[in-house]
Design an enzyme around this catalytic site. Sequence first.
Site, PDB file in Angstrom:
ATOM      1  N   VAL A 166      -5.603  -4.119   0.576  1.00 42.18           N
ATOM      2  CA  VAL A 166      -4.385  -4.812   0.577  1.00 42.18           C
ATOM      3  C   VAL A 166      -3.447  -3.634   0.715  1.00 42.18           C
ATOM      4  CG1 VAL A 166      -2.579  -5.281  -1.216  1.00 42.18           C
ATOM      5  CG2 VAL A 166      -5.096  -6.384  -1.570  1.00 42.18           C
ATOM      6  N   CYS A 167      -2.492  -3.717   1.759  1.00 45.47           N
ATOM      7  CA  CYS A 167      -1.211  -2.973   1.988  1.00 45.47           C
ATOM      8  C   CYS A 167       0.045  -3.735   2.072  1.00 45.47           C
ATOM      9  CB  CYS A 167      -1.695  -2.204   3.186  1.00 45.47           C
ATOM     10  SG  CYS A 167      -1.531  -3.177   4.789  1.00 45.47           S
ATOM     11  N   ALA A 168       0.919  -3.157   2.385  1.00 41.98           N
ATOM     12  CA  ALA A 168       2.282  -3.696   2.232  1.00 41.98           C
ATOM     13  C   ALA A 168       2.285  -4.985   3.096  1.00 41.98           C
ATOM     14  CB  ALA A 168       3.343  -2.719   2.636  1.00 41.98           C
TER      15      ALA A 168
ATOM     16  N   ALA B 179       0.163  -7.277  -0.032  1.00 34.62           N
ATOM     17  CA  ALA B 179       0.520  -7.410  -1.418  1.00 34.62           C
ATOM     18  C   ALA B 179       0.941  -8.622  -1.849  1.00 34.62           C
ATOM     19  CB  ALA B 179       1.291  -6.343  -1.707  1.00 34.62           C
TER      20      ALA B 179
ATOM     21  N   GLY C  65      -0.413  -6.119   5.198  1.00 32.21           N
ATOM     22  CA  GLY C  65      -1.841  -6.470   5.508  1.00 32.21           C
ATOM     23  C   GLY C  65      -1.946  -5.796   7.159  1.00 32.21           C
TER      24      GLY C  65
END
Length: 105
Positions: free
Chosen positions: A7-9, A39, A11
């Site tokens: 997961v990141c800000a 996220a 994707g």
Amino acid sequence: MKTIMLVCAAGMSTSLLVTKMQKAAEVRGIQADIFAQSAQEMEFTLEQKNVDVLLLGPQVKYMQNQIESKLVGKNIPVAAINMQYYGMMNGEKVLDQALQIIENK
């Protein structure tokens, strides 16, 4: 089959890392479903899929406690991706990190 969610800000930055992790898993003969999500999409995906481990990109590391509280009782460990491995896009090392967390669950 191990299911590993990154997961990141948005994707996007983790998508490159996912590709490298998939290649590392393939070389080792490990069957793994490795994917990236933003996220915002994370909760919907967690309702749809059984995830073995959730790894956070450095930019969303601050969300770890919040996410862990939402996953209480689901047996899904949450960890931040090692900053050095993330910065170098080292798919092998991040795969190792994910597999170790799964083994220790």
